[in-house]
Design an enzyme around this catalytic site. Structure first.
Site, short mmCIF file in Angstrom:
data_model
loop_
_atom_site.label_atom_id
_atom_site.label_comp_id
_atom_site.label_asym_id
_atom_site.label_seq_id
_atom_site.Cartn_x
_atom_site.Cartn_y
_atom_site.Cartn_z
N HIS C 68 0.83 -1.20 0.00
CA HIS C 68 0.00 0.00 0.00
C HIS C 68 0.86 1.26 0.00
CE1 HIS C 68 -3.92 1.94 0.71
NE2 HIS C 68 -3.21 2.84 1.35
N HIS C 114 -10.81 1.64 -0.76
CA HIS C 114 -10.99 1.12 0.59
C HIS C 114 -11.67 -0.24 0.51
CE1 HIS C 114 -10.63 3.40 4.63
NE2 HIS C 114 -9.48 3.36 4.01
N ASN C 115 -11.10 -1.09 -0.35
CA ASN C 115 -11.74 -2.37 -0.65
C ASN C 115 -11.79 -3.31 0.55
OD1 ASN C 115 -11.77 -1.29 -3.19
ND2 ASN C 115 -9.99 -2.42 -3.91
N ASP C 136 -6.90 14.06 1.54
CA ASP C 136 -5.85 14.18 0.52
C ASP C 136 -6.04 15.44 -0.31
OD1 ASP C 136 -4.38 11.98 1.20
OD2 ASP C 136 -5.38 10.63 -0.21
N ASP C 287 -2.21 14.32 5.61
CA ASP C 287 -3.15 13.43 6.28
C ASP C 287 -2.38 12.30 6.96
OD1 ASP C 287 -5.35 11.84 6.99
OD2 ASP C 287 -5.33 10.83 5.03
N GLY C 554 -2.96 8.34 -8.53
CA GLY C 554 -3.83 7.18 -8.45
C GLY C 554 -3.51 6.35 -7.23
#
Ligand SMILES: Nc1ncnc2c1ncn2[C@@H]1O[C@H](COP(=O)(O)OP(=O)(O)O)[C@@H](O)[C@H]1O
Ligand SMILES: [Mg+2]
Lengths: 92, 235, 772, 92
Positions: C68, C114-115, C136, C287, C554
């Protein structure tokens, strides 16, 4: 002063529309719990407060319910003092 | 001179700018009041805007009503000052006792956002004078707790005294189940208090001010108010 | 990849590191593996530190070197994407991409997945996804003006799927509605491939003056690091690594990883941050998202080439007794890290205080390039920032296409094409009843689409449009992606997603300007999946190059698998466009009885990968539609030219469901005043593929009769075939398509019922109530 | 079969953020109730159901909580049987 643990129930007045209770009632029937009736959904508020005695704690909570926690027009409330709280109060 | 309209901003208000802009479009003089501050001196009218004051936690409007600004607004209203309470503002006004009844969760338990038809039930008020009686309006609704409830007497009082100003209807102007977006009693969308100086409504006239955005049907409310203020020669 | 096992790490190779903290577990190969690190990666850590890491340091590395945060398997591929254009102000690498949209205005935009959180807890998972993407945006100094979302679920006949779908939609709605950001659009697709691994991608767009841009950099040695916003709790500890693991029975039971969103605090944080940035009291802001304090602090240091020193004891916590490990890796929501000019800390506190939020100095910017963490007096972590943020190993793997896919793609579809069995009208009605083709109104009516009173085109059309106040300009946006096409042909499928997005924008009259994307795939360790990933990136790159649209950012979400089975490869394209003149915005619905209906583009006999095959033959197979990038480009330009000339009354892209469904959507509009239609198709193509095939590069437009010649002329000038199909009918009239001897003939009202009724029919049964 | 009146509390898991509790906590402090701590807000569900015994009623309610009333991922629940219900079950 002692710390007390209280549990407060704030529930919609009997007779007043309760969309959540109605929806849950339907859902339970749909799931096969045919014998369920009179579903009402309210709020369960748990809190700790300082007071000189259990009665004082209850009185304080009642004041909070009147002022803020319950809507006097549409909701009833019940207060249960669960006894003294553990020394360190968890932050909300 | 035109009216000085004060838009109160609470933590979580998110239609305060929309209302400010709407007042400008209607020819009024808007200004903001931060919830922690006092200061309605010189105000001719107050707007409680939409949004989610304090996240709508506990009950929509329940926490906001205790702000300094609201103390002033309540006093202002008791003196007869005009208060326009839109969406979350309506909920706050009910919690503050400025308007009767309460707004509970939508019948579907879902948030609903779409264009909704309303019918003007009474145009003889300072809020509705630029509409025709029975006129059908279209403007956005966007709320999860807009289901107006009150006891029988209150409802009868509202109906009997012509204090229901707007009712939810279908495109054809009829009161129907489908035409009622949230299950409100008597399809009530907007009401006034006994004195007529406090109006609450769930739909968003502040989002129906420009043809480019799909509807100008909300202008009437702001224009009626501004016209009233200049008529009474705003203090 | 993995050879050998790690050498047992009793004594550090060299140098004194922080002493192990009492109570910390000992570093064993098992513990290393639990942290998702291979033996080689562990060795790299030891090399970077010139000693063994402490438990805290291991946690920090494992988060930063997770898929991630570290983009282990995707970074080399992402380098293939075009990222430059004169209007790009900020490309990939920051919190969000930023482009110039004229008149001194810029927009920041990004998409984020946020799967996995949503699979575990749909409501909170989706809600916190929206919260993260909004942060963001406003950490770039931009005020959010719109959100979009792209969703994938299993088939709705499954109760668990309905629960996930309802929870996700409510979560997205409740969060965005409360913060007060209008939803401009999105997409939802249903296919059994996503049954246990739904996809929840959230996109946000923010508006800023070009000079207001601020970055996530820890500039200025001696400046203060301040934690602002919500307190730190034990939420989602190791969520970043979690998000990179495949879902197993185990993670189903991994409760504490759920994070709870607080949109009210987010709204306050939004206003406070913009006020902070305007005040000039801060030099950087970021963030605390995935890997929380760890990633924000180390990335801000890395970007500025500085170091940071943090005292975890000064971080405001929600619960007593949190360890440095927990504080550093907590993913509690609605928190930010800001770098305040030395001496202006109180100003920061004052501004946060106004918004009823906390701000605490937790450390300083240093010049030694170290990511150093203290717990009061004692150092618990001391890591060179550069290897931590930039040293994550990356892997270029071998991809090979699976035979099954090759077989499916080669599947001969002629039997289905022929089977025009009589009544096409009932086929069309049955197809509209498919949740994939039916209106998504049930979804977007739970989203506030008009708050802020700037929404020109709300969900329901080809793309959403929001105006830029005080100008004649607008920003248009859309999200698109088709996992079935990508499964059958990853490269073409990804290119089609880009082409459809650009087509959607051109339809409303917006110039396609920039792309953000979300790569949702299975495990890259599998050659078949790595093949899908690399091919999809290549397809996206080709299309973006052909259209001269840069990719400004992305997100990559890998390991979307359940018990070893991967989802369809699902690259989602989020594209933004600029509307030069809001007067010219064009909508998808037919406007006037008697208007002429024309088709731009060419009908094909392509059923491959279509919803028709899935719905009626339970098949995902065949060649997905062909794509001609140059023709697509010319089509976009033709549409924009027609829009300029102001000769169109409507324009609508042909997508899933084919020409027939595109015509239905144009005829029913928003359902308020559906119109009939009479159309004749002369193509020598069997009716089924003609009506329901999903050939690309087609747009249905309508115009007044006297404008037909101009439309034809402009089409011709751009080398785009243009066929007059028929005319718009009466309000509530008949919907007719004549195709050779057969055809469709129904009352438009019946189409309205099917199109708008399908999803409510499946979702509004009483047993749906969830406890959120 | 007898009818039982039950009161069910569905509360957020310990450790999970409770935004509503947090907001109420702040509001109570702002109203001057400085000694209030650890405010947590959940649902208070009241319902009537038919069962052969108190234990059977409790078991049934537990099942409902697992299936519908509580979110297994974020909420815990407590069930209290308040004794037998008044003959006429209030409709929801
Ligand atoms: N999850 C969603 N949120 C908001 N709007 C959505 C969502 N899903 C679909 N929509 C809206 O429904 C309409 C149809 O979606 P879609 O079929 O994907 O359009 P297209 O095929 O033109 O891309 C679009 O306006 C889209 O914005
Ligand atoms: Mg699409």
């Amino acid at each position: 002063m002692k710390r007390y643990q209280l549990e407060i129930r704030v529930v919609p007045r009997a007779g007043l529309l309760d969309p959540q209770g109605k929806a849950i009632h339907h859902a339970l029937h749909a799931l096969g719990y045919a014998a369920v009736e009179g579903v009402r959904v309210g709020k369960a508020i748990a809190l700790e407060l300082e007071a000189s005695s259990e009665d004082a704690a209850r009185a304080l909570a009642e004041e909070m319910c009147r002022k803020l926690l319950a809507n006097p027009v549409t909701e009833d409330f019940q207060i249960a003092v669960m006894g003294e709280a553990a020394p360190t109060g968890r932050r909300a | 001179m035109s009216g000085r309209l004060v838009v109160v901003t609470f933590p979580g208000s998110n239609c305060d700018q929309d209302c400010y802009h709407a007042v400008e479009l209607a020819g009024g003089e808007p200004s903001y009041l931060w919830h922690r501050e006092h200061g309605l001196a010189g105000a001719d009218a107050v707007i409680l805007p939409g949004g989610f004051s304090y996240g709508d936690y506990l009950r929509a409007g329940a926490i906001a009503r205790f702000s300094h600004a609201m103390e002033d607004v309540i006093a202002f209203a008791r003196r007869g000052g005009p208060v326009l309470a839109i969406c979350n503002g309506f909920q706050i006004a009910c919690e503050a006792g400025l308007l009767p009844g309460t707004l509970i969760r939508n019948r579907t338990l879902r948030f609903h956002a779409f264009d909704q038809h309303l019918r003007v039930e009474n145009n003889e008020t300072l809020w509705t004078s630029s509409y025709e009686r029975g006129q059908i309006l279209r403007m956005p609704v966007a709320h999860g707790e807009g289901n107006y409830e009150a006891d029988r007497e209150t409802l009868d009082g509202l109906e009997g005294e012509g204090r229901v100003l707007f009712r939810y209807v279908d495109a054809a102007g009829r009161v129907t189940e489908e035409g009622n977006p949230n299950g409100s009693a008597n399809a009530i969308a907007g009401i006034v208090n006994q004195e007529g100086n406090v109006m609450g409504l769930m739909p968003h006239p502040d989002r129906a001010m420009e043809a480019a955005l799909g509807s100008v049907d909300g202008r009437g409310i702001f224009e009626s108010l501004v016209r009233h203020l200049s008529a009474v020669g705003a203090r | 990849m993995s050879r050998g096992t790690p050498t047992p790490v009793a004594s550090p190779p060299s140098g004194r590191g922080p002493a192990p903290r009492p109570g910390d577990p000992e570093i064993t190969p098992e513990l290393v593996a639990e942290h998702g690190l291979t033996p080689e990666e562990y060795q790299r850590i030891v090399d970077a530190l010139r000693r063994a890491p402490t438990f805290t340091e291991l946690g920090v590395f494992s988060a930063m070197w997770s898929e991630h945060c570290g983009y282990k398997n995707s970074r080399p591929l992402l380098r293939l994407l075009p990222t430059h254009a004169p209007w790009v102000i900020q490309g990939p690498g920051e919190n969000a991409g930023v482009i110039d949209v004229g008149d001194g205005w810029a927009i920041a935009f990004k998409i984020e997945s946020h799967n996995h959180p949503s699979a575990v807890e749909p409501y909170q998972g989706a809600a916190t996804g929206v919260g993260g993407i909004l942060r963001d945006i406003f950490t770039m100094g931009a005020r959010p003006i719109a959100t979009l979302n792209s969703l994938r679920f299993g088939d709705l006949d499954d109760a668990r799927v309905r629960y996930l779908f309802a929870g996700v939609v409510k979560g997205i709605g409740d969060y965005g509605n409360c913060v007060g950001i209008p939803c401009l659009g999105g997409e939802v697709h249903f296919d059994r491939a996503y049954r246990d691994n739904p996809l929840v991608n959230a996109m946000a767009i923010g508006l800023l003056r070009t000079e207001e841009l601020i970055k996530g950099e820890a500039k200025g040695v001696g400046n203060a690091l301040m934690a602002v916003g919500a307190r730190t709790g034990r939420d989602g500890i190791h969520g970043a690594t979690f998000a990179s693991e495949e879902l197993s029975e185990e993670t189903e039971a991994s409760r504490p990883q759920v994070q709870v969103g607080d949109p009210f605090t987010e709204k306050l944080l939004l206003e406070a941050s913009l006020e902070l940035i305007a005040s000039g009291a801060i030099t950087g802001i970021q963030d605390m998202g995935a890997a929380g304090l760890t990633s924000s602090a180390s990335e801000m240091a890395g970007r500025a080439g500085n170091g940071v020193e943090i005292d975890v004891a000064r971080v405001p916590v929600r619960e007593p007794g949190m360890t440095p490990y927990e504080i550093l890796l907590s993913e509690s929501q609605e928190r930010m890290l800001v770098v305040a000019e030395r001496g202006r800390e109180d100003e920061v506190r004052r501004i946060l205080g106004k918004w009823e939020l906390e701000a605490a100095v937790i450390g300083r910017v240093t010049d030694d390039g170290m990511f150093r963490v203290r717990e009061e007096g004692t150092v618990v972590a001391e890591i060179p920032a550069v290897p931590l943020t930039g040293g994550c190993p990356t892997y270029e793997r071998e991809g090979t296409e699976s035979d099954e896919v090759r077989r499916l793609r080669a599947r001969d579809l002629s039997e289905f094409a022929a089977a025009a069995d009589g009544d096409l009208s009932s086929r069309l009605l049955a197809l509209l009843d498919s949740p994939n083709l039916a209106s998504k109104r049930w979804v977007y009516q739970q989203y506030d689409t008009t708050v802020r009173a700037n929404s020109m085109v709300s969900p329901g059309g080809d793309a959403g449009v929001v105006r830029i106040p005080g100008t004649h300009r607008g920003v248009a946006a859309t999200t698109d992606g088709n996992g079935r096409y990508c499964y059958l042909h990853p490269r073409r499928g990804a290119a089609i997603a880009v082409a459809e997005a650009a087509r959607n924008l051109a339809c409303v009259g917006a110039v396609p300007t920039a792309v953000t994307n979300n790569l949702n795939f299975g495990s890259p360790l599998k050659p078949a999946v790595y093949h899908q990933l690399s091919e999809a990136v290549l397809g996206m790159a080709e299309a973006c190059r052909a259209f001269e649209i840069p990719v400004t950012g992305g997100n990559v979400s890998l390991y979307n698998e359940t018990d070893g089975v991967a989802i369809y490869p699902t690259p989602v394209i989020g594209m933004v466009g600029v509307v030069e003149d809001l007067e010219r915005v064009c909508r998808h619905a037919f406007q006037h009885t008697g208007d002429r209906i024309l088709l731009l583009g060419t009908n094909g006999a392509e059923l491959g990968g279509s919803e028709y095959l899935y719905r009626f033959h339970d098949l995902v197979g065949g060649e997905p539609p062909q794509l001609d990038l140059q023709a697509e480009r010319r089509l976009q330009q033709a549409l924009l030219a027609m829009n300029q000339a102001g000769i169109l009354r409507s324009a609508h892209d042909c997508a899933e469901g084919g020409l027939a469904c595109a015509l239905v959507e144009a005829a029913v509009g928003d359902g308020a005043s559906p119109v009939g239609m009479d159309v004749t198709l002369a193509d020598a193509i069997p009716p089924v593929p003609l009506l329901f095939g999903e050939s690309q590069g087609r747009v249905v437009v309508s115009c007044p009769a006297e404008r037909v010649a101009e439309v034809r002329a402009l089409a011709e000038r751009h080398g785009i075939p243009c066929t007059e199909l028929g005319a718009v009918g009466e309000r509530g009239g008949r919907f007719r398509i004549r195709a050779g001897t057969s055809g469709v003939d129904v009352l438009v009202r019946d189409l309205v019922v099917a199109f708008f009724g399908a999803i409510p029919g499946l979702m509004d049964a009483p047993a749906q109530v969830t406890s959120t």
